[in-house]
Design a protein around this motif. Structure first.
Motif, mmCIF file in Angstrom:
data_model
loop_
_atom_site.group_PDB
_atom_site.id
_atom_site.type_symbol
_atom_site.label_atom_id
_atom_site.label_comp_id
_atom_site.label_asym_id
_atom_site.label_seq_id
_atom_site.Cartn_x
_atom_site.Cartn_y
_atom_site.Cartn_z
ATOM 1 N N MET A 1 11.170 -7.943 12.805
ATOM 2 C CA MET A 1 11.081 -8.198 11.196
ATOM 3 C C MET A 1 9.739 -8.925 11.163
ATOM 4 O O MET A 1 9.628 -10.080 11.606
ATOM 5 N N ASN A 2 8.658 -8.273 10.587
ATOM 6 C CA ASN A 2 7.318 -9.180 10.483
ATOM 7 C C ASN A 2 7.574 -10.208 9.121
ATOM 8 O O ASN A 2 8.229 -9.972 8.421
ATOM 9 N N THR A 3 6.619 -11.178 9.373
ATOM 10 C CA THR A 3 6.835 -12.171 8.464
ATOM 11 C C THR A 3 6.735 -11.750 6.766
ATOM 12 O O THR A 3 7.600 -12.331 6.046
ATOM 13 N N ASN A 4 5.726 -10.831 6.703
ATOM 14 C CA ASN A 4 5.566 -10.312 5.390
ATOM 15 C C ASN A 4 6.801 -9.627 4.757
ATOM 16 O O ASN A 4 7.312 -9.830 3.578
ATOM 17 N N ARG A 5 7.434 -8.669 5.623
ATOM 18 C CA ARG A 5 8.814 -8.284 5.278
ATOM 19 C C ARG A 5 9.859 -9.182 4.957
ATOM 20 O O ARG A 5 10.801 -8.856 4.011
ATOM 21 N N ARG A 6 10.085 -10.252 5.680
ATOM 22 C CA ARG A 6 10.989 -11.349 5.804
ATOM 23 C C ARG A 6 10.895 -11.940 4.539
ATOM 24 O O ARG A 6 11.834 -12.038 3.702
ATOM 25 N N PRO A 37 17.154 -6.274 -5.642
ATOM 26 C CA PRO A 37 18.023 -6.276 -4.603
ATOM 27 C C PRO A 37 18.093 -5.383 -3.726
ATOM 28 O O PRO A 37 18.575 -5.406 -2.495
ATOM 29 N N PHE A 38 17.140 -4.302 -3.669
ATOM 30 C CA PHE A 38 17.300 -3.018 -2.848
ATOM 31 C C PHE A 38 16.095 -2.763 -2.043
ATOM 32 O O PHE A 38 15.682 -1.671 -1.665
ATOM 33 N N TYR A 39 15.219 -3.431 -1.835
ATOM 34 C CA TYR A 39 14.342 -3.429 -0.823
ATOM 35 C C TYR A 39 14.605 -3.157 0.736
ATOM 36 O O TYR A 39 15.632 -3.500 0.922
ATOM 37 N N PRO A 40 14.318 -2.129 1.130
ATOM 38 C CA PRO A 40 14.942 -1.629 2.361
ATOM 39 C C PRO A 40 15.489 -2.707 3.552
ATOM 40 O O PRO A 40 14.617 -3.262 3.801
ATOM 41 N N VAL A 41 16.460 -2.796 3.832
ATOM 42 C CA VAL A 41 16.617 -3.426 5.277
ATOM 43 C C VAL A 41 16.104 -3.096 6.333
ATOM 44 O O VAL A 41 15.678 -3.725 7.419
ATOM 45 N N GLU A 42 16.073 -1.676 6.365
ATOM 46 C CA GLU A 42 15.282 -1.087 7.526
ATOM 47 C C GLU A 42 14.635 0.005 7.102
ATOM 48 O O GLU A 42 14.995 0.920 6.445
ATOM 49 N N LEU A 43 13.190 0.195 7.463
ATOM 50 C CA LEU A 43 12.425 1.150 6.935
ATOM 51 C C LEU A 43 12.741 2.532 7.572
ATOM 52 O O LEU A 43 13.170 2.578 8.635
ATOM 53 N N HIS A 114 11.357 5.180 0.356
ATOM 54 C CA HIS A 114 10.294 4.183 0.435
ATOM 55 C C HIS A 114 9.144 4.980 1.005
ATOM 56 O O HIS A 114 9.321 5.804 2.044
ATOM 57 N N GLY A 115 7.926 4.233 0.806
ATOM 58 C CA GLY A 115 6.799 4.776 1.331
ATOM 59 C C GLY A 115 5.946 3.675 1.647
ATOM 60 O O GLY A 115 5.861 2.782 0.542
ATOM 61 N N LEU A 116 4.841 4.084 2.443
ATOM 62 C CA LEU A 116 3.768 3.001 2.581
ATOM 63 C C LEU A 116 2.326 4.026 2.749
ATOM 64 O O LEU A 116 2.377 4.878 3.060
ATOM 65 N N ALA A 117 1.222 3.151 2.205
ATOM 66 C CA ALA A 117 0.050 3.610 2.573
ATOM 67 C C ALA A 117 -0.796 2.485 2.667
ATOM 68 O O ALA A 117 -0.479 1.294 2.443
ATOM 69 N N ARG A 118 -2.340 2.805 2.983
ATOM 70 C CA ARG A 118 -3.327 1.682 2.869
ATOM 71 C C ARG A 118 -4.135 2.290 2.292
ATOM 72 O O ARG A 118 -4.823 3.722 2.113
ATOM 73 N N THR A 119 -5.345 1.226 1.340
ATOM 74 C CA THR A 119 -6.069 1.703 0.434
ATOM 75 C C THR A 119 -7.465 2.070 1.457
ATOM 76 O O THR A 119 -7.602 1.685 2.481
ATOM 77 N N ASN A 120 -8.291 2.940 0.976
ATOM 78 C CA ASN A 120 -9.735 3.514 1.405
ATOM 79 C C ASN A 120 -10.585 2.397 1.073
ATOM 80 O O ASN A 120 -10.191 1.204 0.610
#
Length: 215
Positions: A1-6, A37-43, A114-120
């Protein structure tokens, strides 16, 4: 798990607070809110910016399909490119994809949750998801997190403009009334293929020229 997610899972989101050194002509930055309380434990394995279709499953998610778009900028309006942004929310039945979510309602297996994206280069992002629905004790909302590199994530929540349940939601009403419009968006009809509604949600981070401002 990366630092930001932790850090986010430990509830350290929402670190951008009201600055006392704001100057005229700068934008008012987006208020922070709890990650809940419900940020995913595992993506999820299929973790992209379309929460309504899951690889390997035939059907789309239930609910009103909508596009959520916007820009991430600093307080001078400068677009912030290559910024990671995540959203998560309950499905149409009010179920989160989380092991501690113990509702007896059925889970929509076709909703990614859950979803993720990056800005242009213009700071723009886009998600396809469902119009948020009520969760027990909460008004409809979508959780949003932005991950500036090397910093704690900024967390807020997106609400539906005009929903009467906003009036009694304790988290929504923790924001001063004159700033609630910054975390609220109109979900309007659209002719976009595959989507029934569209909402625009710009996020203004408390930073100038890429540097966080004092809180």
């Amino acid at each position: 798990m990366n630092t930001n997610r932790r850090k986010l899972m430990l509830g350290l989101g929402g670190v951008i607070a009201l600055s006392t050194s704001s100057v005229a002509r700068t934008l008012v930055f987006t208020p922070s809110q709890t990650a809940g309380p419900f940020y995913p434990v595992e993506l999820p394995l299929d973790d992209d910016n379309d929460l309504t279709l899951i690889k390997g499953r035939k059907g789309p998610a239930n609910g009103i399909i909508c596009d959520v778009t916007g820009r991430i900028v600093d307080i001078n309006g400068k677009p912030l490119s290559k910024m990671r942004i995540e959203i998560w929310q309950c499905d149409v039945n009010g179920r989160y994809r989380h092991p501690h979510e113990n509702s007896r309602r059925p889970m929509d297996e076709n909703f990614q949750g859950h979803g993720l994206a990056r800005t242009n280069d213009q700071g723009q992002y886009r998600f396809r998801t469902i119009r948020p629905v009520q969760y027990p004790g909460r008004t409809p909302h979508i959780h949003v997190a932005v991950f500036p590199q090397g910093e704690r994530p900024f967390v807020t929540q997106l609400y539906v403009a005009g929903d009467k349940r906003n009036d009694t939601d304790f988290i929504y009403n923790s924001i001063p009334s004159d700033k609630r419009k910054l975390i609220t968006a109109e979900f309007k009809p659209t002719v976009s293929d595959g989507a029934k509604q569209q909402a625009n949600f710009d996020i203004i981070l408390n930073r100038r020229d890429g540097t966080p401002q004092d809180s």
